[in-house]
Design an enzyme around this catalytic site. Sequence first.
Site, mmCIF file in Angstrom:
data_model
loop_
_atom_site.group_PDB
_atom_site.id
_atom_site.type_symbol
_atom_site.label_atom_id
_atom_site.label_comp_id
_atom_site.label_asym_id
_atom_site.label_seq_id
_atom_site.Cartn_x
_atom_site.Cartn_y
_atom_site.Cartn_z
ATOM 1 N N TRP A 144 40.055 42.646 34.269
ATOM 2 C CA TRP A 144 40.172 44.068 34.077
ATOM 3 C C TRP A 144 41.389 44.681 33.636
ATOM 4 C CZ3 TRP A 144 44.077 46.458 36.998
ATOM 5 C CH2 TRP A 144 44.721 45.468 38.259
ATOM 6 N N HIS B 254 48.956 45.167 38.400
ATOM 7 C CA HIS B 254 48.822 45.977 39.703
ATOM 8 C C HIS B 254 49.833 47.221 39.720
ATOM 9 C CE1 HIS B 254 47.579 41.978 41.746
ATOM 10 N NE2 HIS B 254 46.751 42.428 40.725
ATOM 11 N N GLU C 106 50.912 36.790 49.880
ATOM 12 C CA GLU C 106 49.804 36.997 49.240
ATOM 13 C C GLU C 106 48.614 37.858 50.148
ATOM 14 O OE1 GLU C 106 49.453 37.584 46.168
ATOM 15 O OE2 GLU C 106 50.481 36.043 44.910
ATOM 16 N N GLU D 67 44.676 39.779 44.850
ATOM 17 C CA GLU D 67 45.579 39.237 45.880
ATOM 18 C C GLU D 67 45.020 38.055 46.602
ATOM 19 O OE1 GLU D 67 48.489 39.873 45.085
ATOM 20 O OE2 GLU D 67 48.652 42.020 45.073
#
Length: 292
Positions: A9, A93, A143, A176
């Site tokens: 994406w 992100h 994470e 993540e």
Amino acid sequence: LLRPVNESWQPSDFLPSPSVADFPEQHAALRERARALSDGLLVVLVGDMITEEALPTYQTWLNRLRGITDDTGVSDRPWALWSRGWTAEENRHGDLLNRYLYLSGRVDMRAVETTIHHLIREGFDPQTDNDPYLGFIYASFQERATKISHRNVATLAKKCGEETLHTICGIIAGDEARHEAAYKLFMSKVFELDPAGAIQSFGTMMRRKITMPAVAMHDGGDRQLFTKFSKVAQRIGVYTVKDYADIIHELVRHWKIESLQGLSDGAAHAQDYLCNLSLRYQKLADRVVFDG
């Protein structure tokens, strides 16, 4: 656990594009939905975005770990390929959250950008001593923590009726989760090959405590900005002491710490410490909730 670029994406997949004819209408609809977000949720969203935007600091840290370095910047060694691939995925992100906040019209973007500028200039010391064992333990924890934070923001956004932000934070949380799985896998191999060294490193990292990547966040004036952000995250349930305790419990379970046998005295001491640590933080979490 890294995805090909053409299957990944991109930030523009989730936000109105100025290139389409009905951009003004799409933008207006996003701004209207964003009005439903509470101030507390926006504070946490901004803090999460600033954390993601300090990515140059994190890649620099990863490339300092002994044996993990990308000596030329274009090395084809597996660790170098991982480092660059991980960074490329993470880079989306901050881009996505930044654009969302910009389009929402809810925050002072120059103040946010100044804070990002300061955070990257300040740097970050995760207390891993450039040791890959400590580094993989830190990354496994962090994470998972980031996944939890984004997932909980997604849940709160949905409760506000802001489906776009719900989708955005959900897709980031999915990334993540894959990265968490990778670092836990790396460390699982270390536990297989060097259980005593691995468990003592795990104990060392947890005694030092996991320092959040944005701990040096400030806007040029307020040096308590990260503390305030953390308090809001705790208050609205995005990332709490209980989450910290739960992550410890998960890592102890995943790496089968309780079942390790034949350890040296030092490693056995670390084992005992780690197996009881989650409960200690859970008790602290109960006091935090009780104290409000």
